[in-house]
Design an enzyme around this catalytic site. Structure first.
Site, mmCIF file in Angstrom:
data_model
loop_
_atom_site.group_PDB
_atom_site.id
_atom_site.type_symbol
_atom_site.label_atom_id
_atom_site.label_comp_id
_atom_site.label_asym_id
_atom_site.label_seq_id
_atom_site.Cartn_x
_atom_site.Cartn_y
_atom_site.Cartn_z
ATOM 1 N N TYR A 337 14.921 -1.996 4.748
ATOM 2 C CA TYR A 337 14.716 -0.571 4.524
ATOM 3 C C TYR A 337 15.953 0.279 4.818
ATOM 4 O O TYR A 337 16.111 1.359 4.273
ATOM 5 C CB TYR A 337 13.601 -0.042 5.435
ATOM 6 C CG TYR A 337 12.233 -0.586 5.171
ATOM 7 C CD1 TYR A 337 11.576 -0.325 3.978
ATOM 8 C CD2 TYR A 337 11.566 -1.341 6.136
ATOM 9 C CE1 TYR A 337 10.300 -0.796 3.750
ATOM 10 C CE2 TYR A 337 10.288 -1.812 5.918
ATOM 11 C CZ TYR A 337 9.652 -1.548 4.725
ATOM 12 O OH TYR A 337 8.386 -2.011 4.497
ATOM 13 N N THR A 373 11.915 -5.729 -3.316
ATOM 14 C CA THR A 373 12.126 -4.723 -2.278
ATOM 15 C C THR A 373 11.175 -4.957 -1.110
ATOM 16 O O THR A 373 10.146 -5.613 -1.239
ATOM 17 C CB THR A 373 11.872 -3.301 -2.809
ATOM 18 O OG1 THR A 373 10.456 -3.112 -2.982
ATOM 19 C CG2 THR A 373 12.592 -3.036 -4.108
ATOM 20 N N ASP A 374 11.525 -4.380 0.031
ATOM 21 C CA ASP A 374 10.583 -4.343 1.135
ATOM 22 C C ASP A 374 9.448 -3.401 0.756
ATOM 23 O O ASP A 374 9.527 -2.669 -0.231
ATOM 24 C CB ASP A 374 11.277 -3.896 2.428
ATOM 25 C CG ASP A 374 10.670 -4.558 3.663
ATOM 26 O OD1 ASP A 374 9.452 -4.818 3.639
ATOM 27 O OD2 ASP A 374 11.395 -4.796 4.638
ATOM 28 N N TRP A 375 8.413 -3.361 1.565
ATOM 29 C CA TRP A 375 7.164 -2.708 1.193
ATOM 30 C C TRP A 375 7.235 -1.174 1.270
ATOM 31 O O TRP A 375 7.790 -0.606 2.201
ATOM 32 C CB TRP A 375 6.043 -3.229 2.086
ATOM 33 C CG TRP A 375 5.286 -4.413 1.565
ATOM 34 C CD1 TRP A 375 3.949 -4.606 1.624
ATOM 35 C CD2 TRP A 375 5.795 -5.588 0.899
ATOM 36 N NE1 TRP A 375 3.594 -5.814 1.038
ATOM 37 C CE2 TRP A 375 4.711 -6.429 0.589
ATOM 38 C CE3 TRP A 375 7.081 -6.010 0.530
ATOM 39 C CZ2 TRP A 375 4.850 -7.654 -0.077
ATOM 40 C CZ3 TRP A 375 7.231 -7.225 -0.121
ATOM 41 C CH2 TRP A 375 6.128 -8.033 -0.420
#
Length: 506
Positions: A337, A373-375
């Site tokens: 992130y 991608t991260d969440w």
């Protein structure tokens, strides 16, 4: 006093009646939506034998398509399927998000009342399985439930059957965070009693034993496979160079070279020497290295969005990837992130950063696999604001475009495929660009054998997951991971001494 109790009783009764009434309203509303979603599905794929070949007629056209034929080369199968997909199906494939199970291992279609708070919360907060699969056309999910192995296997079979009834029968890829430790922190790790229990990554690194780590990966692979989990959202190749950071226990420590050999052994245990039908794909995270968090804060939160490199050690954090994950041929990569402050031409988070994803990861390091991608980078939701650090001013659609322009393939924790459809129809993103990512995602599904047989044996899952041999191996690893920091006339223990122990596994 009696009057007060009477009033209190009436008040409680009103609350109960109101609560049941509200639950009934949302239940029947969800049930109606579920019926509409299920009506979008077709028939199950028949098994057809032609020229001695048995295959699943996934698009139900009565003939053997190239993508249905396991004897065709990988690239031909991928190209054939992509040529048959419409833009809505392509857009759905580019998302992987959370999905719910009932306590009985059934797909969540309506809100449920359960003692399992995670299952109940998911049933109220998240879209139903049919909405995600039939309506939004997603085919990758991470599960948060820790029900018994047989029920997890049953759930896999249930949603694979639902996916089989979609137009092209694209199978589901089930992903998960780590499940073999004792920590239960949804979004990072999930305590799963039906699996064998092992040390955390930090504990594994403390053993300095790469053979043991690969053995752990192989055992975890077998347990995951038995219940239908085919994508590990781990390992963490981040370095614990900031001792105040709250995610150190998920790393292999601060030594980049130790982390590299541990990461390599870990990935090889899960995937094998190459990705195949008996593999569990690894999504190694978090490129290009979480860990150097300013003030030790975590970028899940806005006050922790900056990553700092006061010693100019950005390249040090690449070592676990360059010497570990990539030589082991990790199938997928997840950026973090945070914003790598002052390291690229713009201070934006890794997932939005073209200098990180395209120039460094793709061009310099030649990584050709899936980048997810991260969440929750795109949308504000019930679990908080979007972690769109550095691009907070952009709209959700503009954020999607920036992620794709950066070079990522898939969006974690999101289910907004309509934004990709709009971008393509508006001419902001070409379908050729979309196809590039779709092919990467589909290659892994084909390599894992999901198109040929995504189902598992529910009875065998119970025999494999958490069996006595696997649990014994885990206990040995836990013993090996113990580190003696100080010994002042205590060890070895004297006969008859009493010891007090507390905690989850005491």
């Amino acid at each position: 006093m009696k009057k007060v109790l009477k009033i209190l009783g009436i008040f409680i009764l009103i609350l109960l009646v109101g609560g049941f009434g509200y639950f009934g309203y949302i239940y029947f509303k969800a049930s109606s939506k579920s019926k509409k979603n299920m009506a979008l599905l077709g028939v199950e794929a028949p098994i057809i034998e032609k020229n001695g070949i048995k295959y699943r007629d996934l698009n139900k056209n009565g003939k053997l398509d190239v993508y249905e034929n396991m004897n065709e080369p990988l690239e031909k199968r991928v190209d054939d399927l992509v040529s048959q997909m419409n833009i809505e199906e392509k857009a759905g494939t580019m998302f992987v998000t959370m999905i719910g199970t009932t306590p009985d291992g059934e797909p969540v279609e309506t809100p449920i009342i359960s003692l399992d708070m995670m299952n109940m919360m998911m049933s109220f907060m998240m879209p139903s399985n049919s909405e995600l699969i039939a309506k939004q056309k997603l085919n990758s999910f991470n599960i948060l439930s820790s029900i018994d192995a047989k029920l997890l296997a049953h759930y896999n079979n249930a949603i694979q059957k639902m996916a089989e009834r979609t137009r092209l029968g694209i199978p589901i890829t089930i992903a998960t965070d780590p499940r073999h430790g004792t920590e239960n922190n949804p979004g990072a790790s999930i305590y799963t009693p039906s699996f064998s229990q092992w040390p955390t990554s930090l504990g594994l690194a403390a053993t300095r034993d790469t053979v043991l780590v690969r053995e752990f990966g192989d055992i975890a692979r077998q347990e995951y496979l038995s219940v239908g989990i085919r994508l590990a959202l781990h390992p963490m190749a981040d370095l614990a160079t900031e001792p105040r950071w709250g995610r150190i226990n998920g790393t292999f420590g601060e030594d980049a070279n130790l982390s590299a050999i541990m990461t390599k052994a870990y990935v090889l245990g899960f995937q094998g020497d190459s990705l195949g039908t008996n593999s569990v794909a690894c999504m190694t995270k978090h490129f290009s290295g979480g860990g150097p968090q300013k003030d030790g804060e975590d970028p899940h939160f806005p006050y922790g969005k900056e990553q700092a490199y006061p010693g100019n050690n950005f390249d040090y954090h690449l070592i676990p990837f360059i010497k570990g994950a990539f030589p082991a041929k990790t199938a997928q990569i997840m950026p973090y992130y945070g914003i790598p402050m002052g390291q690229t031409d713009e201070d934006v988070a890794f997932g939005f950063n073209k200098a990180i994803i395209t120039k460094l990861l793709r061009d310099s390091l030649n990584f050709q696999g899936v980048v997810c991608t991260d969440w929750n980078l795109i949308s504000d939701g019930s679990i908080g604001e979007a972690r769109a650090w550095g691009v907070e001013h952009l709209s959700p659609k503009e954020r999607v475009k920036k992620v794709l322009d950066a070079g990522c393939d898939q969006f974690g924790g999101e289910n907004v495929p309509e934004l990709i459809v709009e971008l393509v129809k508006d001419g902001k993103i070409s379908e050729t660009r979309i196809d590039k990512s779709i092919k990467r995602i589909l290659r892994d599904k084909f390599r894992l054998g999901l198109f040929d047989n995504p189902y598992v044996d529910e009875n065998k899952a119970e025999e494999i997951a958490g069996n006595k041999k696997f649990r014994e191996k885990g206990e040995i690893a836990q013993q090996k991971s113990i580190v003696l920091l100080k010994n002042k006339d205590l060890l070895p223990l004297k006969k008859g001494i009493k010891i007090y122990a507390e905690g989850l596994t005491a």
